[in-house]
Every structure is written in C-alpha cells, then in structure tokens.
Scaffold this motif. Sequence first.
Motif, PDB file in Angstrom:
ATOM      1  N   UNK A 182       0.828  -1.208   0.000  1.00  0.00           N
ATOM      2  CA  UNK A 182       0.000   0.000   0.000  1.00  0.00           C
ATOM      3  C   UNK A 182       0.862   1.258   0.000  1.00  0.00           C
ATOM      4  N   UNK A 183       0.192   2.394  -0.190  1.00  0.00           N
ATOM      5  CA  UNK A 183       0.904   3.655  -0.353  1.00  0.00           C
ATOM      6  C   UNK A 183       1.775   3.996   0.846  1.00  0.00           C
ATOM      7  N   UNK A 184       1.309   3.688   2.052  1.00  0.00           N
ATOM      8  CA  UNK A 184       2.094   4.011   3.247  1.00  0.00           C
ATOM      9  C   UNK A 184       3.438   3.289   3.242  1.00  0.00           C
ATOM     10  N   UNK A 189       9.395   3.019   2.146  1.00  0.00           N
ATOM     11  CA  UNK A 189      10.552   2.543   1.398  1.00  0.00           C
ATOM     12  C   UNK A 189      11.313   3.709   0.772  1.00  0.00           C
ATOM     13  N   UNK A 190      10.572   4.720   0.336  1.00  0.00           N
ATOM     14  CA  UNK A 190      11.224   5.892  -0.257  1.00  0.00           C
ATOM     15  C   UNK A 190      11.965   6.690   0.805  1.00  0.00           C
ATOM     16  N   UNK A 191      11.367   6.774   1.985  1.00  0.00           N
ATOM     17  CA  UNK A 191      11.999   7.500   3.081  1.00  0.00           C
ATOM     18  C   UNK A 191      13.243   6.792   3.584  1.00  0.00           C
ATOM     19  N   UNK A 192      13.153   5.462   3.680  1.00  0.00           N
ATOM     20  CA  UNK A 192      14.271   4.651   4.165  1.00  0.00           C
ATOM     21  C   UNK A 192      14.572   3.566   3.134  1.00  0.00           C
TER      22      UNK A 192
END
Length: 222
Positions: A182-184, A189-192
């Motif tokens: 899901x989007x969260x 994953x993009x943040x870390x």
Amino acid sequence: MGHVTFQRARTEEQRTERRRQILDAAAAMLAEMPVAELSLTALSRRVCLAKANVLRYFDSREAVLLELLEAQMAECITELESAPAPDGSARERGDRLADLFAVSLAARPMLCDLMASQAAVLERNISVETAIRHKRKIRESLQALVRLVRRYLPEFGDEDASALVQTVMLTAVAAWPASRPPQALLAAYETDPSLAAMCIDFTDTVRRSGEVTAAGLLACRQ
C-alpha cells in the motif's frame, strides 16, 4: 448507468447469457479495482440489477469471482499449452518452464488477485454445490498444469509434476500481495531505502521458486 426493469431469464440460453453479462461486468470492474473493493452492491449497479436478482444466478459475490477465476485460469493454461516445449538439458527445460509460469502469471494481474483471495476470502461464502463445482474445475486446471510440466520435464512422474505446480501456485498466491504494498509502505521505502529490499518482485520470486523446485526434484531422481 441507470436501473432498468428486470426480466427474469426463463430459458437456459437466457440464463447463460445473464450469467455471462454478470461475469463480464465483474471482469471489467476488476480491471479498475482490486478484488477487495468489488462489492455485490457495486456489481449489481454495473449490470443494472437489484442484488436479489444477481443472486438468482450466483450464490454470492464470491461465487461470481470464483467462476471468473476459473475462466482466467483456463485462459492462462491455454496460453501456456501453446508455447513450444524447449530442447536442452532437464535443468534448462525446468528453468524455461519456471520462467514461462512466472511471466504468464505476472501478465494476468486479475488472475493473481483472485488467486490471492481464493482460500482466505472467496471460498468462505458459497454453497456446497458451488464449492463442489468450483473445486472440480480447479482440479481440472491443476491436472492440465501437471500434464504441461510432464511435457517439459518427461523425467517427472505425476507426483513430482504436481509438487512443482503446487509450489509455483502457492508462491504466486503469497507473492502477489507482498509485491504490491500500500501507499504508506511505498512512502516508507522511499523514506528509508534500506527497507525497500522487503518489497519483493513478483515475477522474479515465482521464477526462482519454480527453478529451485524443479532443480531439487530433478536432483532427487538422480
């Protein structure tokens, strides 16, 4: 789409046509949304029937989706059967078959979503009659896949071929939702980026599962 006056199908031909219309509507909706979001209410609206009238033709929403799963599986098997069996060593043929399974399944997101929902959701709200019909159809599909495996790998008996089919299908069922976070989670994953490795690739996972299983079964026969 507006509601129209319902006219009950009275002949077998009319009933078959009405069922086909419901299945076609469900397929069109699954091209727009995941299985979890397709409700009986929304399906009824799409085909311009009251829910009670849809239930004249299918036990439940789940029964509609199971029949759609069977049709999708049959189409996938037809495509798999049309591919020429490759030459080469048993290991090379096993790897080619594993790739064929993985690529064919990945190209059918609707089928994968239905398979992922089959045991946990779709088989939980159906009649005994529907369960028997569905399981017989699935058994026919699995038997066709076993025959396909033996065409690629004549070294296998039915037991080994069945084990390969079962492993590939169970891997696909588990890998499909895991490969579509899901989007969260995507944001996490993009943040870390160190977490991104936890998001698996569906095609690669199914392919490797098939390759390893085929190779292991071949090794056991030596």
